[in-house]
Write a protein that holds these residues in place. Sequence first.
Motif, short mmCIF file in Angstrom:
data_model
loop_
_atom_site.label_atom_id
_atom_site.label_comp_id
_atom_site.label_asym_id
_atom_site.label_seq_id
_atom_site.Cartn_x
_atom_site.Cartn_y
_atom_site.Cartn_z
N ASN A 134 50.75 36.84 32.35
CA ASN A 134 51.65 37.70 31.54
C ASN A 134 50.97 38.89 30.61
O ASN A 134 49.98 38.28 29.72
N MET A 136 51.78 41.36 27.70
CA MET A 136 52.80 42.01 27.05
C MET A 136 52.37 43.39 26.55
O MET A 136 51.15 43.40 26.19
N ARG A 158 55.08 43.00 30.59
CA ARG A 158 56.51 42.83 29.74
C ARG A 158 56.56 43.96 28.69
O ARG A 158 55.49 44.03 28.26
#
Length: 298
Positions: A134, A136, A158
Motif C-alpha cells: 500500500n 499512502m 491511497r
Amino acid sequence: MHSHSTTHEAALIGLGAMGVALARAAATKGRRIIVWNRTSAKAAPLEAAGVTVAGSVAAAVAASPVVIVCVTDYPATRSLLESVELAGKTLVQLSTGTPQEARELAAWATARGARYLDGAILAVPSQIGGPHANIMTSGAPEALAAAQALLADMGAVRFAGEPPGAAAALDFGVLASLFGALLGFYHGARLMESEGLPVDVLGELMAATAPAIGEMIRIDADAIHHGRYEAPEASLEICWRSMELLGRHAREAAIDASFPGFAAAMFQRGIAAGLGQEAPAAMIKVLRAASAQKGAGR
C-alpha cells in the motif's frame, strides 16, 4: 551510459532496497524510467534489465516530468535536489519522515515551481508490485493525477487528502500499532517457550485471528472518532486485569516482565482517572490529558 535525449515517464532517485524494488516493479510493467544513485553499482542490475541510468541527478530530473525520491530521509532529498531545476515537475517523496518534514518539503518544492506529493510505503521491498503493498499519499491533487498510474504499478495507491503531512501521519499511526503488537508478540513468544510450547503455533494463531483483531481496532477507532466509550463487552479494567495476570505469569515463569508491566501501568492510569468501567478506547482521554499538561507546562 544510455542517451537521455528520450523522454522518460519518471525519474527514480535512490536505489536502496526499496528504490530498486520500485524501479523493478515499474520496469516490469513496461514503464520507461530513468534512475540515479550516488553509487552506480546499485544501478548495474537495473541497467542490464533495460532501465536507463542517469549520470547525475540533474540529468535524471531533466529527462522526466515525474521525479520519485526514495532516499534515507528528507534532508538527503533536499540536498540532492537543491541545485536542480524543479519548475513544472511533479515531485513524489517516498522517503520516510515526520508530518512536519513533509509540510516543510511541500512548501520548499512548491516555492520552486513543483507540484508535491508526499508518500509513505506500507510494505517491505519484496512486497512491492504485489497485492499487499500500500502506498499512502497526500498533497496536491494535480501531483497525484500526474503520478497515480505509475505508482499504481508499485502498490495500491491511497490518497489521504491535501494536507502534505497526512500520509506520514498515517504511516506513523500504522508503525505505532505494528510495533506495539510486535513487542506484545515477542513477550508471547517467551511465554510459549517458558511453557515448553512451540512458538510457530502462536504465529499461526495470530495470523488466523488477524481479521478479528483488525475489526477490534476499527471499532476502537470509531469509538474515539465519535467520543462513545460505553463498554458493552469489555472494560478498561478487564484489560488491566489481563495484563496483571500476564505479569503474574512472568514472575512465576521467571521471564522478562517489562511488556505486561508497561501495559498494566498504562491501563492503571486509566483506572486512576476513573475510566475503569468504560471501553478500553477511553485510554485516549488519559493520553489527551498528558498532552494538555505538557502544553500547560511549556
